[in-house]
Write a protein that holds these residues in place. Structure first.
Motif, PDB file in Angstrom:
ATOM      1  N   ASN A  31       3.263  -1.719  -9.919  1.00  0.00           N
ATOM      2  CA  ASN A  31       3.676  -1.001  -8.714  1.00  0.00           C
ATOM      3  C   ASN A  31       3.115  -1.626  -7.445  1.00  0.00           C
ATOM      4  OD1 ASN A  31       5.126   0.917 -10.129  1.00  0.00           O
ATOM      5  ND2 ASN A  31       3.313   2.201 -10.440  1.00  0.00           N
ATOM      6  N   TYR A  32       2.644  -2.828  -7.571  1.00  0.00           N
ATOM      7  CA  TYR A  32       1.993  -3.499  -6.449  1.00  0.00           C
ATOM      8  C   TYR A  32       2.802  -4.695  -5.960  1.00  0.00           C
ATOM      9  CZ  TYR A  32      -2.344  -0.879  -6.605  1.00  0.00           C
ATOM     10  OH  TYR A  32      -3.273   0.112  -6.516  1.00  0.00           O
ATOM     11  N   LEU A 100       0.048  -1.387  -2.783  1.00  0.00           N
ATOM     12  CA  LEU A 100       1.157  -0.660  -3.392  1.00  0.00           C
ATOM     13  C   LEU A 100       2.447  -1.085  -2.699  1.00  0.00           C
ATOM     14  CD1 LEU A 100      -0.512   2.841  -3.756  1.00  0.00           C
ATOM     15  CD2 LEU A 100       0.359   1.414  -5.627  1.00  0.00           C
TER      16      LEU A 100
END
Length: 119
Positions: A31-32, A100
């Motif tokens: 998710n980064y 993120l």
């Protein structure tokens, strides 16, 4: 504990190439977005390139477009910055960072690696 460890810096002549690596550990980064920044002496830190870990979407600073390529190897949890046609003005400490995907604030930073381009 999250760690970002850069490597691959060094001294190169104008027009040469280097490949920087950033090994990421300590969490899942799906998710980064991973990015490279650089800071030259007496200058502000500046954005170089960014890649979304899951989609592979990339974006670049205008100053490096067409010369630098950011990529990632999911199996190795490593992000790369291939730098070609290097110029003296590319001389800086290069940092790897992670944020993120939906944020522009970078939560994690590496220690940096020095790139010096001689004229």
């Amino acid at each position: 504990q999250v760690q970002l460890v850069e490597s691959g810096g060094g001294l190169v002549q104008t027009g040469g190439s280097l490949r920087l690596s950033c090994a990421a550990s300590g969490r899942t980064f799906s998710n980064y977005a991973m990015a490279w920044f650089r800071q030259a002496p007496a200058k502000e830190r500046e954005f170089v390139a960014r890649i979304n870990w899951s989609s592979g979407y990339t974006n670049y600073a205008d100053s490096v477009k067409g010369r630098f390529t950011i990529s990632r190897d999911n199996a190795k949890n490593t992000v790369y910055l291939q730098m070609n046609s290097l110029k003296p003005e590319d001389t800086a400490v290069y940092y790897c960072a992670a944020s993120l995907i939906y944020r522009s604030i970078y939560d994690y930073w590496g220690q940096g690696t020095q790139v010096t381009v001689s004229s």
